[in-house]
Design a protein around this motif. Sequence first.
Motif: not given
Length: 150
Positions: A14-25
Amino acid sequence: MARLQIDGGCHCGKIGYEANVDPANVIICHCTDCQANSGAPYRANVLVKAENFKLRGQPSTYVKTADSGNRRLLAFCSDCGSALYSTTVEDPRIYNVRLGSVNQRAQLTPRAQGFCRSAMPWAMDIRNIPQLPDPPAASSSPRRAARGRG
């Protein structure tokens, strides 16, 4: 380390997302609130700046007040109960996205642990706990098979 484009969402879709992340975080939190809210000995999160986080759908929310007095908004799916993220109530700039909801979670290794004074003593090293075999998959879906019994 290069940034990583991730996506994910709740168990029922029902709920989704996309994100751009720093894998160090990527962090593990052992605080008692995370233990109680997740039903687990700790919670793993990847930190995402608001401008790098796109949400699809409307999660339900719960506001908790930490021992510090800080108010945190916890977001989850009202249909399946999946935990999705937490952020500040006023002026959210950083989202703590729940690692279990990220499709690329195997690529995101925690780099730090917090609130270790609250950690379950056994949770810091589980290598010697016997491993049970995986049950046979009930369907041909690799995502469904990886979900487990829980």
